[in-house]
Enzyme design. Sequence first.
Site, PDB file in Angstrom:
ATOM      1  N   ILE A 194       0.889  -1.167   0.000  1.00  0.00           N
ATOM      2  CA  ILE A 194       0.000   0.000   0.000  1.00  0.00           C
ATOM      3  C   ILE A 194       0.927   1.217   0.000  1.00  0.00           C
ATOM      4  O   ILE A 194       1.549   1.535   1.019  1.00  0.00           O
ATOM      5  CB  ILE A 194      -0.926   0.015   1.224  1.00  0.00           C
ATOM      6  N   PRO A 195       1.055   1.895  -1.142  1.00  0.00           N
ATOM      7  CA  PRO A 195       2.180   2.833  -1.331  1.00  0.00           C
ATOM      8  C   PRO A 195       1.983   4.209  -0.717  1.00  0.00           C
ATOM      9  O   PRO A 195       1.932   5.229  -1.423  1.00  0.00           O
ATOM     10  CB  PRO A 195       2.294   2.909  -2.852  1.00  0.00           C
ATOM     11  N   CYS A 196       1.924   4.264   0.613  1.00  0.00           N
ATOM     12  CA  CYS A 196       1.816   5.573   1.263  1.00  0.00           C
ATOM     13  C   CYS A 196       3.071   6.404   1.042  1.00  0.00           C
ATOM     14  O   CYS A 196       3.043   7.636   1.196  1.00  0.00           O
ATOM     15  CB  CYS A 196       1.525   5.415   2.748  1.00  0.00           C
ATOM     16  N   HIS A 197       4.176   5.756   0.641  1.00  0.00           N
ATOM     17  CA  HIS A 197       5.402   6.508   0.355  1.00  0.00           C
ATOM     18  C   HIS A 197       5.243   7.402  -0.869  1.00  0.00           C
ATOM     19  O   HIS A 197       6.039   8.310  -1.082  1.00  0.00           O
ATOM     20  CB  HIS A 197       6.579   5.543   0.139  1.00  0.00           C
TER      21      HIS A 197
END
Length: 283
Positions: free
Chosen positions: A242-245
Amino acid sequence: MSDSRDYQRIQQAIEFIVAHKTEQPSLEAIAQSVHLSPFHFQRMFQHWAGVSPKKFMQFLSVEHAKTLLGSNKTLQQTSLEVGLSSTGRLHDLFVSIEGMTPGQYKSGGAGLHIDYQFYSTPFGTVLIAATDLGICHMAFCDDQTKALAELNTFFDHATLSQRPHPHHDDGLSIFSASDDGPYAISLHLAGTPFQIKVWQSLLSIPLGGLSNYAQIAHAIDQPTAARAVGSAIAKNPIAYIIPCHRVIRNTGELGNYRWGSLRKNAIIGWEAAQLESERNHDE
């Protein structure tokens, strides 16, 4: 994974470059900061990132980030039940999300059996934990004892066992380049309906792309909820998948990251380099 052995020096090099970016440090100066010869540092960095240190830092510039934010102004809500992330062969990813029951969420995972293990990745050690329904926790860690304590805090009433699980391999597949088709990853998440909705929406940010809190709020049809979106992103329990970056500040600055701002720099630059490599391969 051999790249993980280089990550500590890569991280130190990125820290040095960011701290001295106005001076445009030379290859020799960067190499010296991590106690390597310019030749060995260049070779190590090229192997890890696929591009030179100079090219890598171009991907971390505010100007580059603002360009990507502008291109994402048309980011639309994709399916909030199934997320599709990325383009091309690398990181083609099909993610299915199932929320834990309200009882499991409120009781700290009572009745759940969770298998966890530590693994190496290009961005250091990662702790992956999974139920039979999917990955429930994935976190980068520099201290395994603290990482395990955090897992126990989230699931204090679950039964935890340190052993591999097939879902762990599914999670690790996201770090591999392959022509074998999309990876299918199942997630079993503990969160409020709003948090899960936000986490699902992050899957629409493609590899090499960036978004901000306001854009995510618009993507879930709650344009006034940017602050709540930011809070939900900060509580994302699944690193990298889950690419919160890929969510940054409106100014183009990369901002903070639950697993360290330097790691966020490393991931964003690495992804941009991998995407460029894909494009060059297809030309």
